[in-house]
Scaffold this active site. Sequence first.
Site, PDB file in Angstrom:
ATOM      1  N   GLN A  81       0.816  -1.206   0.000  1.00 43.97           N
ATOM      2  CA  GLN A  81       0.000   0.000   0.000  1.00 43.97           C
ATOM      3  C   GLN A  81       0.860   1.272   0.000  1.00 43.97           C
ATOM      4  O   GLN A  81       2.063   1.235   0.250  1.00 43.97           O
ATOM      5  CB  GLN A  81      -0.924   0.005   1.216  1.00 43.97           C
ATOM      6  CG  GLN A  81      -1.997  -1.058   1.175  1.00 43.97           C
ATOM      7  CD  GLN A  81      -2.954  -0.951   2.345  1.00 43.97           C
ATOM      8  OE1 GLN A  81      -2.847  -1.689   3.305  1.00 43.97           O
ATOM      9  NE2 GLN A  81      -3.893  -0.021   2.271  1.00 43.97           N
ATOM     10  N   HIS A  82       0.187   2.373  -0.300  1.00 47.53           N
ATOM     11  CA  HIS A  82       0.694   3.739  -0.118  1.00 47.53           C
ATOM     12  C   HIS A  82       1.744   4.189  -1.147  1.00 47.53           C
ATOM     13  O   HIS A  82       1.984   5.386  -1.284  1.00 47.53           O
ATOM     14  CB  HIS A  82       1.317   3.929   1.275  1.00 47.53           C
ATOM     15  CG  HIS A  82       0.422   3.672   2.422  1.00 47.53           C
ATOM     16  ND1 HIS A  82      -0.785   4.298   2.586  1.00 47.53           N
ATOM     17  CD2 HIS A  82       0.565   2.851   3.503  1.00 47.53           C
ATOM     18  CE1 HIS A  82      -1.348   3.880   3.707  1.00 47.53           C
ATOM     19  NE2 HIS A  82      -0.556   2.996   4.278  1.00 47.53           N
ATOM     20  N   ASP A 239      -2.430  -4.847   0.176  1.00 44.75           N
ATOM     21  CA  ASP A 239      -2.033  -6.130   0.746  1.00 44.75           C
ATOM     22  C   ASP A 239      -2.827  -6.511   1.989  1.00 44.75           C
ATOM     23  O   ASP A 239      -3.199  -7.683   2.163  1.00 44.75           O
ATOM     24  CB  ASP A 239      -0.527  -6.176   1.019  1.00 44.75           C
ATOM     25  CG  ASP A 239      -0.010  -4.990   1.825  1.00 44.75           C
ATOM     26  OD1 ASP A 239      -0.806  -4.132   2.246  1.00 44.75           O
ATOM     27  OD2 ASP A 239       1.217  -4.930   2.036  1.00 44.75           O
TER      28      ASP A 239
END
Length: 479
Positions: A81-82, A239
């Site tokens: 992520q991110h 995830d």
Amino acid sequence: MSSADGPLVVGVDSSTQSTKALVVDAATGAVVASGQAPHTVSAGQGRESDPEQWWTALSEALRQCGDAAHRASAVSVGGQQHGLVTLDAAGRPVRPALLWNDVRSAPQARRLIDEMGGPKAWAERVGSVPGASFTVTKWAWLAEHEPDAVRATAAVRLPHDYLTQRLTGDGTTDRGDASGTGWWASATESYDDDILARVGLDPALLPRVVRPGEVAGTVHTTGELPFSKGTLVAAGTGDNAAAALGLGLRPGTPVLSLGTSGTVYAVSRHRPADPTGTVAGFADACGDWLPLACTLNCTLAVDRVAALLGLDREAVEGGGDITLLPYLDGERTPDLPNASGLLHGLRHDTTGGQLLQAAYDGAVHALLGALDLVLDADADLSVPLLLIGGGARGTAWQQTVRRLSGRAVQVPEARELVALGAAAQAAGMLTGEDPAAVARRWGTAQGPVLDPVEQDAEALARISGVLSDAAPLLDRGPR
């Protein structure tokens, strides 16, 4: 590996360190083929990776799956992520992706919180208070430090979005991964124009948010991949949301994931909004919510301490009053992005095994501290804590979580839960089922239950006290 009774689906886990692909029988959940290939992450102050490496790794992982991947009817990608992926007009990366554990944007995070009304306003609007991990702060950092890269950017994507786009040719994301950007408002389930304007990001550069169960597209090219042209591509997700799918998670069941990062989360019917910033108010991939707390330092940090001591990671010893906060990469929970590791209470008779146990305790402490905030107020505390991730099968990790939580702990036998969750999403898209129900049918959460032991409240209080006293020093960071 086994033969298949039903249609085949592919689930992908593109993590920080590698990409894994599983070919799964949609009827039974049996893994019929698998593959894995590594990535590299930059060292030093930043944490960056070349997105082209993710595509190369995906291609290699699928090649290892052989003919089974060619026979698959659908594919879904779960990803870290991110991360900020910037693409030029030709769809090529403008620069390496800024990863979730790159904390250089901490000053931008603090500025954005102040400029947009403070933590409570962010929590109510976005569901989360952005820290240095969030994509919006990374874009703000890039605009300040690399304006030429911003001018060259024609599309902004997350890691799983990038791979999905390479598969389909279209720019899409899902609500689960979008909720970790800081520019997707959970209150309206849409991109927030005011936040985008504040950081100078044109919403036209962002991907379309695909609804749960919706087809994101079809595989548009087969030159580098074993897929048949026209293979269905699901929305994919981040995830943690993929792992929740992989467990078939029901509301109220807590999960503690021990990987490079540590996370604790649970599915909830209620939209979270924690003004302290401890809990991120993420969406899940099905239409519910996934309140989550995340630490930057988990298995990798503890393994590093073991290596420094010249010990096996299981060589822990009890006793002593030593406290070790293993914040080797800064920290996200608590929010101390400039922190380094801190050791307190060292004595002549302290052993290496006690030092190592203190590292485990320090890594687990923050996650368990967030557990009550993650769970709904009416959650059944007798439900076992699901322990997953690379550390979940380590005896020292299991015993530390049991001792500090005082809860029963269940260790699912299924491995690669992110890839399994992505596979369940692909299977659900084919059959019209809830992907979490697909995973429950597969029995992915089954595993031994370790009985609860008496909670070590003294250790928790000691670690909390050291952290409180040392907070100004940790926030300042090393000089």
